[in-house]
Design a protein around this motif. Structure first.
Motif, PDB file in Angstrom:
ATOM      1  N   LEU A  89      21.102  24.156  -2.481  1.00 56.82           N
ATOM      2  CA  LEU A  89      20.204  24.113  -3.637  1.00 56.82           C
ATOM      3  C   LEU A  89      21.048  24.143  -4.901  1.00 56.82           C
ATOM      4  O   LEU A  89      21.753  25.124  -5.154  1.00 56.82           O
ATOM      5  N   THR A  90      20.962  23.072  -5.675  1.00 60.85           N
ATOM      6  CA  THR A  90      21.914  22.917  -6.781  1.00 60.85           C
ATOM      7  C   THR A  90      21.198  22.781  -8.116  1.00 60.85           C
ATOM      8  O   THR A  90      20.367  21.876  -8.298  1.00 60.85           O
ATOM      9  N   ARG A  91      21.558  23.689  -9.041  1.00 68.21           N
ATOM     10  CA  ARG A  91      21.035  23.576 -10.414  1.00 68.21           C
ATOM     11  C   ARG A  91      22.124  22.960 -11.281  1.00 68.21           C
ATOM     12  O   ARG A  91      23.213  23.510 -11.399  1.00 68.21           O
ATOM     13  N   THR A  92      21.825  21.828 -11.866  1.00 70.26           N
ATOM     14  CA  THR A  92      22.793  21.135 -12.733  1.00 70.26           C
ATOM     15  C   THR A  92      22.351  21.349 -14.179  1.00 70.26           C
ATOM     16  O   THR A  92      21.240  21.851 -14.422  1.00 70.26           O
ATOM     17  N   PRO A  93      23.152  20.918 -15.141  1.00 68.64           N
ATOM     18  CA  PRO A  93      22.690  21.001 -16.543  1.00 68.64           C
ATOM     19  C   PRO A  93      21.425  20.167 -16.758  1.00 68.64           C
ATOM     20  O   PRO A  93      20.716  20.351 -17.742  1.00 68.64           O
ATOM     21  N   ASN A  94      21.110  19.266 -15.817  1.00 68.11           N
ATOM     22  CA  ASN A  94      19.898  18.430 -15.918  1.00 68.11           C
ATOM     23  C   ASN A  94      18.748  18.946 -15.075  1.00 68.11           C
ATOM     24  O   ASN A  94      17.795  18.215 -14.825  1.00 68.11           O
ATOM     25  N   GLY A  95      18.834  20.139 -14.585  1.00 70.29           N
ATOM     26  CA  GLY A  95      17.777  20.680 -13.729  1.00 70.29           C
ATOM     27  C   GLY A  95      18.200  20.689 -12.268  1.00 70.29           C
ATOM     28  O   GLY A  95      19.326  20.303 -11.927  1.00 70.29           O
ATOM     29  N   TRP A  96      17.260  21.118 -11.402  1.00 67.54           N
ATOM     30  CA  TRP A  96      17.567  21.258  -9.976  1.00 67.54           C
ATOM     31  C   TRP A  96      17.474  19.922  -9.251  1.00 67.54           C
ATOM     32  O   TRP A  96      16.598  19.112  -9.545  1.00 67.54           O
ATOM     33  N   HIS A  97      18.354  19.741  -8.267  1.00 64.76           N
ATOM     34  CA  HIS A  97      18.228  18.594  -7.368  1.00 64.76           C
ATOM     35  C   HIS A  97      17.007  18.794  -6.469  1.00 64.76           C
ATOM     36  O   HIS A  97      16.709  19.920  -6.049  1.00 64.76           O
ATOM     37  N   ARG A 227      26.958  24.906 -17.683  1.00 65.50           N
ATOM     38  CA  ARG A 227      26.431  23.896 -18.612  1.00 65.50           C
ATOM     39  C   ARG A 227      27.055  24.146 -19.973  1.00 65.50           C
ATOM     40  O   ARG A 227      27.502  25.282 -20.236  1.00 65.50           O
ATOM     41  N   PRO A 228      27.068  23.143 -20.842  1.00 56.88           N
ATOM     42  CA  PRO A 228      27.768  23.323 -22.118  1.00 56.88           C
ATOM     43  C   PRO A 228      27.284  24.555 -22.888  1.00 56.88           C
ATOM     44  O   PRO A 228      28.087  25.298 -23.454  1.00 56.88           O
ATOM     45  N   ALA A 229      25.966  24.817 -22.877  1.00 59.99           N
ATOM     46  CA  ALA A 229      25.459  25.960 -23.644  1.00 59.99           C
ATOM     47  C   ALA A 229      25.871  27.288 -23.017  1.00 59.99           C
ATOM     48  O   ALA A 229      25.996  28.296 -23.722  1.00 59.99           O
ATOM     49  N   LEU A 230      26.058  27.314 -21.721  1.00 61.26           N
ATOM     50  CA  LEU A 230      26.466  28.546 -21.029  1.00 61.26           C
ATOM     51  C   LEU A 230      27.458  28.153 -19.928  1.00 61.26           C
ATOM     52  O   LEU A 230      27.070  27.890 -18.793  1.00 61.26           O
ATOM     53  N   PRO A 231      28.761  28.105 -20.287  1.00 57.83           N
ATOM     54  CA  PRO A 231      29.735  27.584 -19.312  1.00 57.83           C
ATOM     55  C   PRO A 231      30.109  28.605 -18.241  1.00 57.83           C
ATOM     56  O   PRO A 231      31.251  29.010 -18.095  1.00 57.83           O
ATOM     57  N   ARG A 232      29.084  29.042 -17.520  1.00 60.18           N
ATOM     58  CA  ARG A 232      29.253  29.975 -16.405  1.00 60.18           C
ATOM     59  C   ARG A 232      28.508  29.431 -15.211  1.00 60.18           C
ATOM     60  O   ARG A 232      27.468  28.792 -15.386  1.00 60.18           O
TER      61      ARG A 232
END
Ligand code: FAD
Length: 457
Positions: A89-97, A227-232
């Motif tokens: 289950l992967t959350r990307t900067p564009n939302g979840w797959h 993600r750029p806003a929270l690089p963690r």
């Protein structure tokens, strides 16, 4: 069959290099600084071994060709096999797959010591009937190369036991598989050659990994990408023995804690209640361990004149990747396969063998290098401040749309996974059907919340 090889480092890449040479050379001698433990447990020579190591399908396919049956042995030993994207289950900067059952890629997850021990046992079994004599010198350390600027003719080794005896091992080929701390650049300089030039792209990512035992076993992994806003970010995956590894990551200024009491706060900052709630039901079975040397670093051994005859550098000794993309072990497998193809084609004594094999090994790691470096460049120290040109802006626009679409579009998602799992080159992302959907269809983000159910199940 002819020729004798020496392999520096009996880690994963060294083991795979031996597998590649089996049946093609008279003898292989492996020099390993450590003594192998009786059981699959952490050892000092592989300091990254406490961290989560997922094994991608591209690497699995290469391993099966080098050591058939190794994947089944891993699963029998307790490694988890998870289909992507269904079980990862992967959350990307564009939302979840989306959680689709695609059936193209499986990820193997287990501890690094289990993986190393299983692959090594498989190699020793395979070596027995191969006609190649394999000798492993444990607790011996490589300390220099023999030969001259144009040709390496062997290796100088020193015992780590009392007395520190030294020996010289003549060889037609010395394979450097001693990992990211390789001292071969210095040894080559001692022979009068220029040391390799290094290309370094360092996003400054720090890791911390802790092992947990959950109250209830789950069969899925969870990945939260920075993600750029929270690089963690975080990756949470089951391993053998009913345990889980949680690896936390963050760029400079966001390095994860090494004090166990601070781990829940870091996880809370990732804004994913599912992971935090799950963590609260788990019992910690290890302290958190840190790792900081995570730069992408490539030595230009593959360039014209980059290596003398008789010398080859593989895997981390030649090229390391930011581990967040989970590629290094798979590249070790793909490099092993590339080496086997070279040695099968005329043997290791043919003129120009080392340079040819070095280029083949570099090609085996090219997709991993391009994807890791492409993603890390914006975070890298000393990143270029000059405004990007038109071509770069177009590329960023295209891959931004493609990454967003990959979260929900089955055609684009399949291509994206083929490349990130190292089963296809990056050109797959420009295939007509993929490009058309990326460019023409409207940009949409992925799912807003974690998909707890498999679609269509
Ligand atoms: C934090 C972290 C997480 C990672 N996660 C993943 C992941 O999820 N998936 C993935 O595929 N990859 C991952 N990697 C990458 C992976 O660990 C490496 O790519 C892989 O271990 C490379 O194997 P290697 O054999 O080249 O080097 P190593 O595994 O480092 O082995 C080197 C060996 O050489 C020996 N040695 C060193 N010097 C000498 C000497 N002078 N003489 C004799 N022996 C010597 C050492 O004792 C050791 O046995 C991760 C890396 C890190 C740092």
């Amino acid at each position: 069959m002819s020729g004798d090889a020496v392999v520096v480092g009996g880690g994963l890449a060294g083991t795979l290099a031996v597998a590649a040479l089996l049946g093609h050379v008279d003898s292989v001698t492996v020099i390993e600084r450590d003594r192998y433990p009786e059981q699959p447990v952490f050892r000092k020579g592989v300091p990254q071994g406490r961290h989560l190591h997922v094994f991608l399908s591209g690497g699995q396919r290469a391993l099966e060709r080098l050591l058939p049956g190794a994947i089944a042995e891993l699963e029998a030993a307790g490694a988890h096999r998870m289909e992507a994207p269904r079980d990862v289950l992967t959350r990307t900067p564009n939302g979840w797959h989306r959680r689709l059952h695609e059936g193209r890629h499986a990820v193997i997850s287990c501890t690094r010591p289990l993986l190393d021990a299983t692959v090594r046992a498989q190699l020793l079994a395979e070596a027995a009937g191969s006609g190649t004599r394999v000798e492993v010198l444990e607790a011996w350390e490589a300390v220099g190369l023999l030969g001259g600027a144009d040709r390496v003719t062997g290796l100088r080794v020193r015992s780590r036991d009392t007395g520190h005896a030294e020996r010289e091992l003549p060889a037609d080929l010395v394979v450097d598989a001693s990992g990211r701390g390789s001292r071969a650049p210095r040894w080559l300089a001692e022979l009068g050659r220029r040391a390799p030039r290094e290309e370094v792209i360092d996003a400054g990512i720090g890791y911390s990994t802790q092992m947990f035992r959950p109250a209830e076993p789950l069969r899925t992994a969870v990945v939260l990408e920075p993600r750029p806003a929270l690089p963690r970010g975080a990756a949470w995956s089951p391993v053998e023995g009913g345990n889980w590894l949680l690896t936390l990551a963050g760029v400079r200024g966001h390095h994860p804690p090494t004090d166990a009491s601070e781990v829940p706060d870091f996880v809370a900052s990732l804004d994913e209640p599912y992971l935090l709630d799950h963590l609260r039901t788990c019992e910690a079975v290890s302290p958190p361990y840190a790792y900081r040397d995570t730069a992408n670093r490539r030595r230009d051994y593959h360039a014209q004149g980059g290596v003398p005859e008789g010398f080859l550098a593989v895997s981390d000794a030649a090229c390391t990747f930011n581990p967040i993309y989970g590629q290094g072990m798979s590249v070790a497998m793909l490099s092993g396969l590339a080496l086997r193809e070279c040695v099968a084609d005329g043997g290791l004594r043919r003129p120009g063998f080392a340079a040819m094999a070095q280029r083949a090994v570099a090609r085996a790691g090219e997709t991993a290098w391009l994807t890791a470096v492409g993603a890390d460049r914006p975070y890298a120290a000393g990143a270029d401040d000059t405004p990007p040109g038109a071509a770069e802006r177009l590329q960023t626009w295209y891959f931004g749309r493609l990454a967003a679409r990959a979260t929900h579009d089955p055609v684009v998602g399949a291509a994206f996974r083929d490349v990130t799992h190292l089963t296809a080159p990056p050109s797959r992302l420009l295939a007509p059907a993929v490009a058309l959907r990326t460019v023409v269809l409207p940009r949409r983000p992925g799912l807003a919340s974690i998909p707890l159910r498999v679609e269509g199940a």
